[in-house]
Design a protein around this motif. Structure first.
Motif, mmCIF file in Angstrom:
data_model
loop_
_atom_site.group_PDB
_atom_site.id
_atom_site.type_symbol
_atom_site.label_atom_id
_atom_site.label_comp_id
_atom_site.label_asym_id
_atom_site.label_seq_id
_atom_site.Cartn_x
_atom_site.Cartn_y
_atom_site.Cartn_z
ATOM 1 N N ILE A 41 -8.171 -38.205 28.863
ATOM 2 C CA ILE A 41 -8.508 -37.103 27.962
ATOM 3 C C ILE A 41 -8.241 -35.749 28.633
ATOM 4 C CG2 ILE A 41 -10.402 -36.021 26.660
ATOM 5 C CD1 ILE A 41 -9.289 -38.794 25.630
ATOM 6 N N SER A 42 -8.383 -35.694 29.949
ATOM 7 C CA SER A 42 -8.164 -34.427 30.663
ATOM 8 C C SER A 42 -6.719 -33.938 30.554
ATOM 9 C CB SER A 42 -8.571 -34.563 32.128
ATOM 10 O OG SER A 42 -7.652 -35.395 32.817
ATOM 11 N N GLU A 43 -5.810 -34.803 30.133
ATOM 12 C CA GLU A 43 -4.410 -34.417 29.965
ATOM 13 C C GLU A 43 -4.189 -33.635 28.661
ATOM 14 O OE1 GLU A 43 -1.794 -37.782 30.420
ATOM 15 O OE2 GLU A 43 -3.007 -38.578 32.062
ATOM 16 N N LEU A 44 -5.174 -33.633 27.773
ATOM 17 C CA LEU A 44 -5.053 -32.935 26.490
ATOM 18 C C LEU A 44 -5.465 -31.475 26.623
ATOM 19 C CD1 LEU A 44 -6.666 -35.683 24.242
ATOM 20 C CD2 LEU A 44 -4.229 -35.146 24.425
ATOM 21 N N GLU A 45 -5.130 -30.669 25.605
ATOM 22 C CA GLU A 45 -5.534 -29.270 25.591
ATOM 23 C C GLU A 45 -7.060 -29.191 25.560
ATOM 24 O OE1 GLU A 45 -3.592 -30.332 22.725
ATOM 25 O OE2 GLU A 45 -1.762 -30.056 23.860
ATOM 26 N N GLU A 46 -7.599 -28.100 26.081
ATOM 27 C CA GLU A 46 -9.058 -27.942 26.161
ATOM 28 C C GLU A 46 -9.715 -27.955 24.784
ATOM 29 O OE1 GLU A 46 -12.271 -24.873 28.072
ATOM 30 O OE2 GLU A 46 -10.301 -25.033 29.004
ATOM 31 N N THR A 47 -9.077 -27.348 23.791
ATOM 32 C CA THR A 47 -9.666 -27.334 22.441
ATOM 33 C C THR A 47 -9.749 -28.745 21.863
ATOM 34 O OG1 THR A 47 -7.484 -26.848 21.501
ATOM 35 C CG2 THR A 47 -8.959 -24.972 21.873
ATOM 36 N N THR A 48 -8.772 -29.572 22.172
ATOM 37 C CA THR A 48 -8.782 -30.969 21.713
ATOM 38 C C THR A 48 -9.843 -31.758 22.465
ATOM 39 O OG1 THR A 48 -6.411 -30.824 21.227
ATOM 40 C CG2 THR A 48 -7.363 -33.032 21.373
ATOM 41 N N GLN A 49 -9.984 -31.516 23.765
ATOM 42 C CA GLN A 49 -10.984 -32.221 24.569
ATOM 43 C C GLN A 49 -12.390 -31.998 24.030
ATOM 44 O OE1 GLN A 49 -10.771 -31.510 28.818
ATOM 45 N NE2 GLN A 49 -8.537 -31.373 28.736
ATOM 46 N N LYS A 50 -12.655 -30.804 23.515
ATOM 47 C CA LYS A 50 -13.986 -30.483 22.996
ATOM 48 C C LYS A 50 -14.331 -31.287 21.745
ATOM 49 C CE LYS A 50 -14.152 -25.817 24.848
ATOM 50 N NZ LYS A 50 -14.206 -24.392 24.545
ATOM 51 N N GLN A 51 -13.330 -31.834 21.082
ATOM 52 C CA GLN A 51 -13.554 -32.601 19.855
ATOM 53 C C GLN A 51 -13.751 -34.095 20.138
ATOM 54 O OE1 GLN A 51 -13.968 -29.436 18.310
ATOM 55 N NE2 GLN A 51 -14.008 -31.062 16.807
ATOM 56 N N ILE A 52 -13.720 -34.486 21.406
ATOM 57 C CA ILE A 52 -13.805 -35.895 21.777
ATOM 58 C C ILE A 52 -15.091 -36.163 22.538
ATOM 59 C CG2 ILE A 52 -12.711 -37.762 23.087
ATOM 60 C CD1 ILE A 52 -10.044 -36.244 22.673
ATOM 61 N N LYS A 53 -15.787 -37.219 22.144
ATOM 62 C CA LYS A 53 -16.993 -37.646 22.846
ATOM 63 C C LYS A 53 -16.778 -39.091 23.287
ATOM 64 C CE LYS A 53 -21.923 -37.981 22.595
ATOM 65 N NZ LYS A 53 -23.141 -37.567 21.971
ATOM 66 N N ILE A 54 -16.836 -39.328 24.584
ATOM 67 C CA ILE A 54 -16.651 -40.677 25.120
ATOM 68 C C ILE A 54 -18.012 -41.338 25.249
ATOM 69 C CG2 ILE A 54 -15.837 -42.027 27.083
ATOM 70 C CD1 ILE A 54 -13.801 -39.802 27.616
ATOM 71 N N VAL A 55 -18.142 -42.540 24.668
ATOM 72 C CA VAL A 55 -19.394 -43.291 24.725
ATOM 73 C C VAL A 55 -19.124 -44.698 25.244
ATOM 74 C CG1 VAL A 55 -20.490 -41.960 22.876
ATOM 75 C CG2 VAL A 55 -19.206 -44.006 22.300
ATOM 76 N N SER A 56 -20.126 -45.287 25.846
ATOM 77 C CA SER A 56 -19.997 -46.630 26.407
ATOM 78 C C SER A 56 -20.219 -47.687 25.324
ATOM 79 C CB SER A 56 -21.021 -46.823 27.521
ATOM 80 O OG SER A 56 -21.040 -48.169 27.920
ATOM 81 N N THR A 57 -19.322 -48.662 25.276
ATOM 82 C CA THR A 57 -19.501 -49.771 24.334
ATOM 83 C C THR A 57 -19.852 -51.060 25.064
ATOM 84 O OG1 THR A 57 -17.133 -50.231 24.377
ATOM 85 C CG2 THR A 57 -17.951 -48.840 22.579
ATOM 86 N N THR A 58 -20.342 -50.937 26.295
ATOM 87 C CA THR A 58 -20.735 -52.113 27.054
ATOM 88 C C THR A 58 -21.986 -52.701 26.416
ATOM 89 O OG1 THR A 58 -19.797 -51.174 29.051
ATOM 90 C CG2 THR A 58 -21.375 -52.965 29.332
ATOM 91 N N ILE A 59 -21.916 -53.984 26.150
ATOM 92 C CA ILE A 59 -23.019 -54.692 25.512
ATOM 93 C C ILE A 59 -23.918 -55.262 26.603
ATOM 94 C CG2 ILE A 59 -23.616 -56.526 23.885
ATOM 95 C CD1 ILE A 59 -21.812 -54.363 22.664
#
Length: 131
Positions: free
Chosen positions: A107-125
């Motif tokens: 995600i760090s490879e994307l523009e900063e404005t795009t990064q702000k629209q992304i939320k990474i969450v864990s899907t580990t069960i």
């Protein structure tokens, strides 16, 4: 440990929707809700809403993160706007716990404005859910 299916990953993503106050409008692998429509040429795993704010949910596996085309998909989905109000849509990326660092690096490879629209969450069960 039991094998984690795509349905389990989507269920975990939906839990993050709920924890953040979002109502699930559509999702994959549901008995009661419709499957999300394609967004452009891409499929998403879930769509949620809170008041007039919409979110898209996408689960990623190790193969997805290593796919060179995934960045294009993430960028496209994160830059979507609400059809009626032109508000930015937030993209929830569901990633297994051990791949979160790789996802953040991607995600760090994307523009900063795009990064702000992304939320990474864990899907580990958690293992105890299967016992």
């Amino acid at each position: 440990m039991a094998h984690v299916t795509e349905k389990d990953r989507v269920d975990s993503l939906i839990e993050h929707f709920w924890k953040n106050g979002f109502l699930t409008l559509s999702r994959k692998h549901s008995k009661y809700l419709p499957t999300p429509s394609k967004i452009g040429e891409f499929e998403v795993d879930a769509i949620g809403k809170y008041n007039k704010k919409f979110i898209l949910g996408l689960t990623l596996t190790r193969e997805d993160i290593n796919n060179p085309k995934i960045l294009r998909k993430i960028k496209f989905l994160a830059n979507q706007k609400n059809k009626y109000s032109s508000k930015q849509v937030t993209l929830f990326l569901g990633v297994p716990e051990d791949l979160i660092h790789q996802a953040k690096k991607l995600i760090s490879e994307l523009e900063e404005t795009t990064q702000k629209q992304i939320k990474i969450v864990s899907t580990t069960i958690e293992e105890n859910l299967f016992n």
